[in-house]
Design an enzyme around this catalytic site. Structure first.
Site, PDB file in Angstrom:
ATOM      1  N   LYS A   1      -5.000 -10.198  -7.819  1.00  0.00           N
ATOM      2  CA  LYS A   1      -6.291 -10.377  -7.157  1.00  0.00           C
ATOM      3  C   LYS A   1      -7.330  -9.375  -7.655  1.00  0.00           C
ATOM      4  O   LYS A   1      -6.978  -8.230  -7.940  1.00  0.00           O
ATOM      5  CB  LYS A   1      -6.079 -10.127  -5.659  1.00  0.00           C
ATOM      6  CG  LYS A   1      -6.766 -11.118  -4.756  1.00  0.00           C
ATOM      7  CD  LYS A   1      -6.541 -10.781  -3.294  1.00  0.00           C
ATOM      8  CE  LYS A   1      -7.623  -9.878  -2.763  1.00  0.00           C
ATOM      9  NZ  LYS A   1      -7.699  -9.739  -1.329  1.00  0.00           N
TER      10      LYS A   1
ATOM     11  N   LYS B   1     -10.610  -3.664  -5.276  1.00  0.00           N
ATOM     12  CA  LYS B   1     -11.292  -2.368  -5.318  1.00  0.00           C
ATOM     13  C   LYS B   1     -10.383  -1.281  -5.863  1.00  0.00           C
ATOM     14  O   LYS B   1     -10.845  -0.286  -6.385  1.00  0.00           O
ATOM     15  CB  LYS B   1     -11.638  -1.901  -3.901  1.00  0.00           C
ATOM     16  CG  LYS B   1     -12.624  -2.718  -3.155  1.00  0.00           C
ATOM     17  CD  LYS B   1     -12.684  -2.203  -1.705  1.00  0.00           C
ATOM     18  CE  LYS B   1     -13.509  -3.134  -0.851  1.00  0.00           C
ATOM     19  NZ  LYS B   1     -13.528  -2.766   0.548  1.00  0.00           N
TER      20      LYS B   1
ATOM     21  N   LYS C   1       0.825  -1.215   0.000  1.00  0.00           N
ATOM     22  CA  LYS C   1       0.000   0.000   0.000  1.00  0.00           C
ATOM     23  C   LYS C   1       0.852   1.255   0.000  1.00  0.00           C
ATOM     24  O   LYS C   1       0.483   2.258  -0.601  1.00  0.00           O
ATOM     25  CB  LYS C   1      -0.926   0.015   1.223  1.00  0.00           C
ATOM     26  CG  LYS C   1      -2.111  -0.930   1.094  1.00  0.00           C
ATOM     27  CD  LYS C   1      -3.135  -0.660   2.174  1.00  0.00           C
ATOM     28  CE  LYS C   1      -4.336  -1.574   2.003  1.00  0.00           C
ATOM     29  NZ  LYS C   1      -5.321  -1.402   3.082  1.00  0.00           N
TER      30      LYS C   1
END
Ligand code: TRP
Length: 338
Positions: free
Chosen positions: A200, A203, A116
């Site tokens: 994956k 979002k 992140k």
């Protein structure tokens, strides 16, 4: 000797961005099944959400939207405890104690933080760094034993066990906290991007064509499945042959998970069939399974007061369990207020 534990499920989803097929199959369907097997606590992780910037004007409605998705997927507030994390202050209070139990070296190893934060970790919030410590508090404040999550959360569960173990050891309270297990298996465990079979479904992927959102209408779902990346070969007879074809494997996996079957069973039906035929079948199945969920979500969202009543009742029930744990922790640590 370890005491047998009261089995208890806890999990949560962050109210950041739209929920997609991966969340549905990997999390919501699993929560709904588990609520019939064990005492179940499912929350909306709004404390975690602000580790990265969230528009305050949107946050509350995003929390309601996740709650609506829980309800639409079949979580039953009469059986499961459904609540917003920020309504149970015990999570954050326990997280402080755990910040003093966890070691910097442990957090330095967390791959989700590295992913992140990217290249500029010095610009990230301190909250993002201690995110997994708060997650440990979410779980252990309820002394939960089973945590249904995606593969990517396994490392956070290991950290949770390390924190539980060190707390139990350092404060000489053997068995106070359980060592919770991640529940990752299940047909929806690995739903990948429709554009790239090696990453994956997420979002945060900039391409909306990488995922099917729970609120997509039938036309959009059809388009997205049609445009999904594949290869020119027909479907093989065996799972072994699918392994080298991640996109094909993913579509077969999605079909299987939506239909409550195994990938092997899906191949048994579709071996030799090309994607020109398979994709429309997959799209029809996805529309049939997801559109009732999307509709139910919209129905719940049209009555936010009802969602708020459910969340408030859930929070009150959650606090009944969380408060005594926190009181014990305060006394164990030796706090003046304990
Ligand atoms: N980190 C989880 C995710 O990104 C969300 C989460 C926060 C969670 N606290 C939790 C999941 C506690 C399980 C248990 O998916």
């Amino acid at each position: 000797m370890t005491i047998p534990r009261h089995p208890r499920v806890l999990s949560g989803v962050q109210p950041t961005g739209d929920l997609h097929l991966g969340n549905y199959l990997g999390a919501l369907v699993k929560f709904t099944r588990l609520q019939h097997e064990m005492e179940t606590f499912i929350f909306v992780a709004d404390l975690h959400a602000i580790t990265q910037w969230q528009d305050p004007k949107k946050l509350k409605s995003q929390v309601r939207e996740i709650a609506a998705a829980y309800l639409a997927s079949g979580l039953d507030p009469k059986i499961a405890t459904i609540f917003p994390q920020s309504a149970v202050p015990e999570h954050a209070e326990l997280a402080w104690v755990f910040n003093c139990v966890a070691r910097l070296g442990w957090l330095d190893r967390m791959t989700q933080f590295k992913d992140k934060a990217g290249k500029h970790k010095e610009r990230e919030s301190v909250g993002l760094y201690t995110y997994p410590v708060l997650q440990a508090a979410d779980i252990l404040i309820y002394k939960a034993t089973h945590v249904p999550v995606g593969e990517d959360q396994k490392q956070h569960l290991e950290l949770t066990r390390d924190i539980a173990q060190k707390f139990n050891h350092d404060f000489e309270v053997p068995d106070f906290f359980p060592l919770p297990e991640a529940v990752v298996e299940g047909p929806g465990a690995r739903i990948m991007s429709l554009r790239d079979g090696s990453s994956k479904m997420s979002k945060s992927d900039p391409s909306d064509y990488s995922r099917i959102n729970l609120t997509d209408d039938a036309d959009t779902i059809l388009q997205k499945v049609r445009k999904a990346r594949t290869d020119p070969e027909p479907l093989p007879d065996t799972l072994e042959e699918l392994k080298a074809r991640p996109e094909a494997q993913n579509l077969v996996g999605i079909y299987a998970a939506l239909d409550g079957r195994t990938s092997a069973e899906v191949l048994a039906e579709f071996a030799g069939v090309g994607f020109g035929t398979f994709k429309p079948r997959l799209a029809d199945l996805a529309v049939a399974k997801l559109s009732p969920i999307g509709e139910a979500m919209r129905r719940y969202m049209s009555d936010p007061a009802e969602i708020d009543r459910i969340l408030a009742a859930g929070a009150a029930r959650a606090r009944e369990v969380a408060a005594p744990t926190l009181a014990e922790v305060k006394s164990i640590v030796g706090y003046w207020a304990g």
